[in-house]
Design an enzyme around this catalytic site. Structure first.
Site, short mmCIF file in Angstrom:
data_model
loop_
_atom_site.label_atom_id
_atom_site.label_comp_id
_atom_site.label_asym_id
_atom_site.label_seq_id
_atom_site.Cartn_x
_atom_site.Cartn_y
_atom_site.Cartn_z
N ASP A 26 -10.81 2.21 -2.90
CA ASP A 26 -11.31 1.92 -1.55
C ASP A 26 -12.83 1.96 -1.50
OD1 ASP A 26 -9.01 1.35 -0.27
OD2 ASP A 26 -8.68 3.35 0.54
N ASP A 45 0.83 -1.21 0.00
CA ASP A 45 0.00 0.00 0.00
C ASP A 45 0.87 1.26 0.00
OD1 ASP A 45 -2.31 1.52 0.16
OD2 ASP A 45 -3.03 0.62 2.03
C1 DGJ Z 1 -5.74 1.94 2.07
C2 DGJ Z 1 -6.15 0.70 1.33
O1 DGJ Z 1 -6.64 1.04 0.07
C3 DGJ Z 1 -7.16 -0.05 2.16
O2 DGJ Z 1 -7.64 -1.16 1.46
C4 DGJ Z 1 -6.52 -0.45 3.46
O3 DGJ Z 1 -5.48 -1.34 3.19
C5 DGJ Z 1 -6.01 0.78 4.18
N1 DGJ Z 1 -5.17 1.57 3.34
C6 DGJ Z 1 -5.25 0.38 5.42
O4 DGJ Z 1 -4.69 1.45 6.04
#
Ligand code: DGJ
Length: 732
Positions: free
Chosen positions: A542, A471
């Site tokens: 997200d 990430d």
């Molecule tokens: C952003 C990601 O896109 C989410 O799926 C998740 O992993 C969060 N970060 C965790 O902080």
């Protein structure tokens, strides 16, 4: 089969791909000029065309009219420069001189390296072209070399802050592309934001300069480095489309220019404003690839050509079908511990999940987004014996184990930051802007990159980790590198950061061949061809609301294949949007890509778990076709009426149709979906109902979807191709 041929008399190169041609030539002054990008033409036709491309100056104000392969700064050129340098004596203009060229064949395709230089200064510019035998995609890039030997005295000796002989590279694009003269050009591209990525837009190409860009250090949620230009009349299955995509995961810039005389060109490359790179004698600077394709088969053919290219030439393990994963993020947030994860893992295994991924919250003092990033050891209260027992349990349940990491980041409230406050991007006399309470580690620094690789390597080895979700949750700000400011090289961080990031991932993959990686940047903030060449799938957004996802997924699959598009089934009402959507619709939306689960399973009713289990089982039957087959967008996303997508397997034996109707149209029953590219002579049988259809009727009149007229209706129909009576008789 693709070829590259050279005609010495006219100094013309012709790149022929299976369904397109591309041609360039040197003009009398040695400038590499664009000639043709479009339908297949012969060298003789191209040479006739060259007589029309003479650079006349109709008056003293217009400048050069003939587009070049890379628009350099210099002479009577007034467009956007794709190559801009400042030599040690302050001279900025570049003058082309031809050196030589090389055409090299391989089993996979052909490459052309066209070596040019400046007429006076020690600069070599190599224009690279590559075509694969099975694709219409042309990969282009540029390599810049300082031809002076270190210390050969080619510099001017003036104390101007630039080393003697060093060349300052202000801009270096990967390629310039030019389109033929058409009346009503439109440019297709995607816009977005966090949780609202890849929304497709199609607008007239404006006269002037239109720039698509990211200055954020990552590819960005706001724009993706890709355009598809058509002549104003293309649709999903007809019309000329020229499309180009950049393989770079940092800041970037693509500028589409339309002159008052209606000449449309584009230029693109890494970096946004000046890239600020100093090229010392003996050094080279290589750009990422800027790939392009032409098709006369409309937007659908353009997207499928990209998909085939990504599957054949970009992804690390293209033919490997992605497993169904479970991700803990929406279920637990930061509230992660061994007991809770074990429960989720048991539920996940029971419904058929194949890969269990523990998301954020397992390490350091990470009980919220305020602390812990940088301290990559399991939290000892949450995981008293480390991650080992959980990993073993997940494996015992028959699933692979995946783990979330965010290696490029640090919370100021972390042991890492307390020990190394100088490791982040920063300027000495400026504040350090925190976004999500975190700062960006300067991955351009070799020591930071070595540290990140070190702990990742140990972590993967220690716990036998099968999958990393990598990430990256903020954009750059105060992008300084004080240690390199003194020698004027701080700006190289924009490029070196990305290169080191790539290097770490590549090394991890090489040393752990079974490791698979999901690219993520707060959702789809870093999706591009560069990232896709080193990850197995990406997290597009997200936003897991199935209705919004139809829009996001449509824009996403204009370039990227379903094989990389991770899609979770989550709770209802959706935690982001509050929208309540039936499970069936949510599952069908996820089935359009790499279906996965992200809901709070331990809180789900048993009947919902059973229904989800059935959908997952059904998905596994069709996922080869969804992930690796040909995708046809039958009707794009719309708030009312039917949105539908078709996937046909490579051997054409299986066709999958997914259709959704978020809201009905007043007074109108949902109609059939007209399928594409089926054999009109063949018959197709609905695997579930047994109903049979003629191919000719499915494409002409459509497949009855039998959708109920209410809101959030959806369906999955699988058709098997069966021989028609005509075909059976012929075969007998
Ligand atoms: C952003 C990601 O896109 C989410 O799926 C998740 O992993 C969060 N970060 C965790 O902080």
């Amino acid at each position: 089969m693709s070829t590259i041929t050279f005609s010495p008399g006219s100094r013309t190169w012709l790149l022929s791909t299976p369904r397109s041609s591309y041609a360039l030539r040197l003009d009398a002054g040695d400038a590499p000029c664009h000639l043709h990008w479009g339908a297949p033409l012969t060298m003789a036709q191209i040479e006739q065309l060259a007589t029309r491309h003479v650079d006349v100056h109709p008056n003293s104000f217009g400048g050069r009219q003939v587009p070049e392969e890379l628009a350099v700064d210099g002479g009577a050129r007034y467009g956007v420069s794709g190559l801009q340098v400042r030599f040690a004596d302050g001279t900025r203009a570049l003058e082309w001189a031809y050196v030589d060229h090389e055409i090299a064949e391989s089993a996979d395709g052909v490459t052309l390296a066209l070596r040019m230089s400046d007429r006076h200064y020690p600069l070599t510019v190599t224009l690279h072209y590559r075509v694969h035998h099975d694709s219409d995609v042309i990969e282009r890039s540029v390599e810049l070399s300082h031809a002076g030997a270190p210390g050969d005295g080619s510099g001017d000796g003036i104390d101007d802050g630039i080393d003697d002989g060093a060349i300052e590279v202000l801009r270096l694009d990967s390629a310039g592309w030019a389109l033929p003269d058409r009346e009503e050009y439109r440019v297709g591209h995607t816009i977005g934001d966090w949780a609202a990525e890849t929304q497709l837009r199609r607008e007239p190409v404006a006269f002037g300069e239109t720039t698509f860009t990211s200055r954020r250090g990552i590819t960005s949620h706001q724009a993706n480095p890709w355009v598809a230009i058509d002549a104003g009349d293309a649709d999903e299955s007809h019309g000329q489309v020229w499309s180009a995509a950049l393989a770079w995961s940092g800041s970037w810039r693509i500028t589409v220019q339309r002159t008052p005389g209606n000449r449309v060109t584009l230029t693109g490359g890494f970096g946004h404003d000046g890239i600020g790179w100093r090229l010392n004698p003996g050094e080279t600077l290589q750009t990422p690839a800027f790939a392009g394709l032409y098709t006369d088969g409309g937007f659908g053919a353009a997207s499928r050509t990209w998909h085939d290219y990504v599957l054949s030439h970009v992804l690390p393990h293209p033919q490997e079908v992605r497993p169904v994963l479970y991700n803990s993020w929406e279920a637990t947030g930061f509230d992660v511990d061994e007991t809770g994860q074990r429960k989720l893992a048991a539920q996940a295994a029971a419904i058929g999940v194949e890969l269990f991924v523990m998301d954020d919250g397992w390490f350091g003092a990470r009980s919220s987004d305020h602390a812990g990033l940088g301290d990559w050891t399991p939290n000892s209260e949450r995981f008293p014996q480390g991650l080992g027992p959980l990993v073993d349990e997940v494996h015992r349940l028959g699933m692979a184990f995946g783990l979330w990491v965010e290696p490029e980041m640090v919370n100021p409230d972390s042991d890492l930051y307390r020990a190394h406050p100088d490791w982040v991007l920063h300027f000495d006399n400026r504040q350090r802007t925190e976004l999500r309470h975190q700062l960006v580690l300067n991955f351009a620094r070799p020591d930071v990159a070595a540290w990140a690789h070190g702990w990742l390597d140990r972590l993967v080895a220690e716990y036998d980790i099968d999958f990393l979700k990598w990430d990256m949750n903020r954009t750059f700000s105060e992008a300084g590198w004080p240690e390199r400011a003194a020698d004027g090289q701080a700006d190289r961080l924009w490029i070196d950061y990305v290169r080191n990031l790539y290097g770490i991932i590549d090394r991890l993959r090489a040393d752990h061949p079974n490791l698979r990686i999901e690219g993520c940047s707060g959702g789809g903030g870093r999706v591009d061809l560069g990232m896709l060449s080193r990850v197995d799938q990406v997290w597009p957004s997200d936003n897991t609301d199935a209705f919004d996802r139809l829009t996001i997924q449509h824009g996403f699959t204009r370039l990227y294949p379903a094989r990389v598009m991770s899609a979770w089934v989550t709770d209802s009402p959706n935690p982001h949007t509050g929208r309540a959507i039936p499970l069936r619709f949510r599952c069908h939306a996820a089935m359009a890509g790499v279906m996965a689960v992200g809901g709070s399973l331990t809180e789900w009713a048993e009947e919902d778990l059973q229904e989800l289990k059935q959908h997952l089982a059904r998905y596994k039957e069709i996922r080869d076709t969804v992930q690796l087959g040909a995708l046809y967008a039958l009707s794009g996303p719309r708030p009312t009426g039917v949105t539908a997508v078709q996937y046909t397997s490579t051997d054409e034996s299986e066709t999958v149709v997914l259709a959704w109707q978020p809201t009905g149209v007043l007074g109108r029953e949902p109609g059939p979906a007209r399928l594409m590219a089926l054999d009109p002579q063949a018959r197709y049988r609905d695997r579930e109902s047994g109903r049979e259809y003629e191919g000719a009727l499915l494409t002409e009149y459509g497949l009855p979807l039998d959708l109920p007229s209410g809101d959030y209706a959806s369906t999955l129909i699988v058709l098997d191709r069966i021989a028609s009576e005509v075909q059976a008789a012929a075969a007998a």
